[in-house]
Design an enzyme around this catalytic site. Structure first.
Site, PDB file in Angstrom:
ATOM      1  N   LYS A 119      40.851  34.247  36.241  1.00 25.86           N
ATOM      2  CA  LYS A 119      41.939  33.601  35.502  1.00 25.86           C
ATOM      3  C   LYS A 119      42.076  32.134  35.868  1.00 25.86           C
ATOM      4  CE  LYS A 119      44.871  37.439  34.160  1.00 25.86           C
ATOM      5  NZ  LYS A 119      46.234  37.963  34.096  1.00 25.86           N
ATOM      6  N   LYS A 200      34.547  47.168  27.458  1.00 29.95           N
ATOM      7  CA  LYS A 200      35.818  47.897  27.405  1.00 29.95           C
ATOM      8  C   LYS A 200      36.725  47.352  26.284  1.00 29.95           C
ATOM      9  CE  LYS A 200      39.578  47.479  30.220  1.00 29.95           C
ATOM     10  NZ  LYS A 200      40.462  47.524  31.394  1.00 29.95           N
ATOM     11  N   LYS A 203      42.981  44.203  25.354  1.00 30.77           N
ATOM     12  CA  LYS A 203      43.934  43.453  24.538  1.00 30.77           C
ATOM     13  C   LYS A 203      43.615  41.966  24.521  1.00 30.77           C
ATOM     14  CE  LYS A 203      47.305  44.067  28.251  1.00 30.77           C
ATOM     15  NZ  LYS A 203      48.564  44.627  28.655  1.00 30.77           N
TER      16      LYS A 203
HETATM   17  P1  AMP Z   1      45.278  46.448  31.109  1.00 30.40           P
HETATM   18  O1  AMP Z   1      45.631  46.372  29.672  1.00 30.40           O
HETATM   19  O2  AMP Z   1      43.830  46.108  31.338  1.00 30.40           O
HETATM   20  O3  AMP Z   1      46.217  45.698  31.986  1.00 30.40           O
HETATM   21  O4  AMP Z   1      45.376  47.970  31.550  1.00 30.40           O
HETATM   22  C1  AMP Z   1      46.564  48.711  31.627  1.00 30.40           C
HETATM   23  C2  AMP Z   1      46.208  50.165  31.783  1.00 30.40           C
HETATM   24  O5  AMP Z   1      45.525  50.672  30.614  1.00 30.40           O
HETATM   25  C3  AMP Z   1      45.263  50.454  32.951  1.00 30.40           C
HETATM   26  O6  AMP Z   1      45.750  51.593  33.647  1.00 30.40           O
HETATM   27  C4  AMP Z   1      43.924  50.757  32.341  1.00 30.40           C
HETATM   28  O7  AMP Z   1      43.246  51.769  33.040  1.00 30.40           O
HETATM   29  C5  AMP Z   1      44.259  51.267  30.949  1.00 30.40           C
HETATM   30  N1  AMP Z   1      43.246  50.788  30.016  1.00 30.40           N
HETATM   31  C6  AMP Z   1      43.129  49.541  29.515  1.00 30.40           C
HETATM   32  N2  AMP Z   1      42.094  49.450  28.669  1.00 30.40           N
HETATM   33  C7  AMP Z   1      41.497  50.676  28.641  1.00 30.40           C
HETATM   34  C8  AMP Z   1      40.369  51.213  27.944  1.00 30.40           C
HETATM   35  N3  AMP Z   1      39.632  50.490  27.112  1.00 30.40           N
HETATM   36  N4  AMP Z   1      40.068  52.516  28.137  1.00 30.40           N
HETATM   37  C9  AMP Z   1      40.813  53.267  28.975  1.00 30.40           C
HETATM   38  N5  AMP Z   1      41.880  52.824  29.645  1.00 30.40           N
HETATM   39  C10 AMP Z   1      42.239  51.538  29.490  1.00 30.40           C
END
Ligand code: AMP
Ligand code: TRP
Length: 337
Positions: A119, A200, A203
């Site tokens: 970041k 992956k 967002k």
């Molecule tokens: P983040 O949006 O990366 O801050 O993730 C928040 C939560 O959502 C975390 O616990 C991640 O494990 C889950 N998560 C985010 N993206 C994915 C994805 N593509 N597949 C599975 N879990 C996800």
């Protein structure tokens, strides 16, 4: 008020930032699992607005996203009567305890965090908050004497640091914090980007076609799935040579509970068209009820206010207890009553 910790259930803490829009990955990989944990554990699910301002947020947008995220938690099935749902900035102990733990954290270890390195390379004016972000996350977890933290892979390093900081504090000032463990859900589906299925679904993606947002309208979901990248093999099979198909199968399986074998059999001799249609309909059927519940909740701000006020009260009670313990051990004089 009595804390709700008398049943000796293990404590779970997790949080999501109210910045950006939640994806199908967040829903299937995080929220849906949180719902399953609520009977077995004492769960704190936080909306981490203090974390969100490590990068500049538009105030109006932050307010809207914070309430929207609370509505999504509830609409996803996280019961506000069984769990503590709260907004991080409503519990001042987080900010206070963070100072105490900051003074026991080293710039070296903080600047070595992968997320900080990524970041800080992306922004020109890097805030001190971005560096101290994992200390705040550690405090979130430690204030509730958390046993288990469900987090995705990218947050594992922060959890390791949390354990280090807790052990350091315990070592310097005597036993104060429980040492938390990561919680890996038994069926952790990793949802991949629809346009680049080796990446992956995230967002922060640059191509919104690769990502389904929880609040995407049904017609948008159908379009994104129809355009999802597959391959020229033309057979619905769970094979590493077909990452796009694999991803769609894993979405369908996570939502419907069908096994990969069952899915392969069902679409034997058919092309990708029927398969994609069914994947899209499964997602729509899963998200539509959630979306109408979110709308309903956002139209009734009073109800949301009751939920976060009650959550803040419970969270404050538990967090302040740990904060007082920290202050006392450090050598601060308690205010006379
Ligand atoms: P983040 O949006 O990366 O801050 O993730 C928040 C939560 O959502 C975390 O616990 C991640 O494990 C889950 N998560 C985010 N993206 C994915 C994805 N593509 N597949 C599975 N879990 C996800
Ligand atoms: N840093 C986490 C993320 O970006 C969010 C978070 C803040 C968190 N505090 C937490 C997650 C405590 C688990 C526990 O995903």
């Amino acid at each position: 008020m009595e804390a709700n910790t008398t049943e000796n259930k293990k404590v779970i803490f997790s949080g999501i930032q109210p910045s950006g829009d939640l994806t199908l990955g967040n829903y299937l990989g995080a929220l849906k699992n949180w719902v399953k944990l609520q009977d077995q554990y004492e769960c704190y699910y936080c909306i981490v607005d203090l974390h969100a301002i490590t990068v500049r947020q538009e105030p109006k947008n932050l307010r809207a996203k914070t309430l929207e995220l609370l509505a999504i938690y509830v609409a996803a099935g996280i019961d506000p009567d069984k769990n503590t749902l709260f907004i991080q900035s409503h519990v001042p102990a987080h900010s206070e305890a963070q100072w105490l733990l900051n003074c026991n954290s080293y710039i070296g270890e903080l600047s070595r965090m992968t997320q900080f390195k990524d970041k800080s390379a992306k922004y020109t004016n890097v805030s001190a908050g971005l560096l101290n972000y994992p200390v705040l996350m550690a405090v979130d977890i430690l204030l509730y004497q958390t046993d288990l933290v469900p987090v995705g892979g990218d947050q594992k390093q922060h959890l390791e640091l949390t354990r280090d900081l807790a052990q350091r504090f315990n070592g310097a000032y005597s036993e104060t914090f429980k040492i938390p463990e990561p919680y890996i859900p038994p069926t952790g589906a990793r949802i991949m980007d629809l346009q680049e299925p080796t990446k992956k679904m995230s967002k922060s993606t640059e191509n919104p076609n690769g990502c389904i947002y929880i609040l995407d309208p049904p017609e948008v979901i159908r379009k994104k799935i129809a355009r999802a990248v597959t391959d020229s093999i033309g057979v619905v099979k769970y094979s590493d040579e077909q990452p796009g198909v694999q991803n769609l199968m894993s979405i369908l399986s996570t939502i419907t509970g069908m096994s990969y074998d069952e899915i392969e059999k069902k679409y034997e001799g058919k092309g990708y068209g029927d398969f994609k249609k069914d994947v899209a309909e499964a997602i729509v059927a899963e998200l539509e009820p959630l979306q109408s519940k979110v709308k309903e909740l956002l139209a009734d701000k009073k109800q949301l206010e009751e939920i976060y006020s009650k959550g803040a009260q419970k969270a404050n009670y538990v967090a302040t207890k740990t904060l007082r313990k920290m202050q006392k051990k450090i050598g601060f004089i308690p205010v006379s009553r």
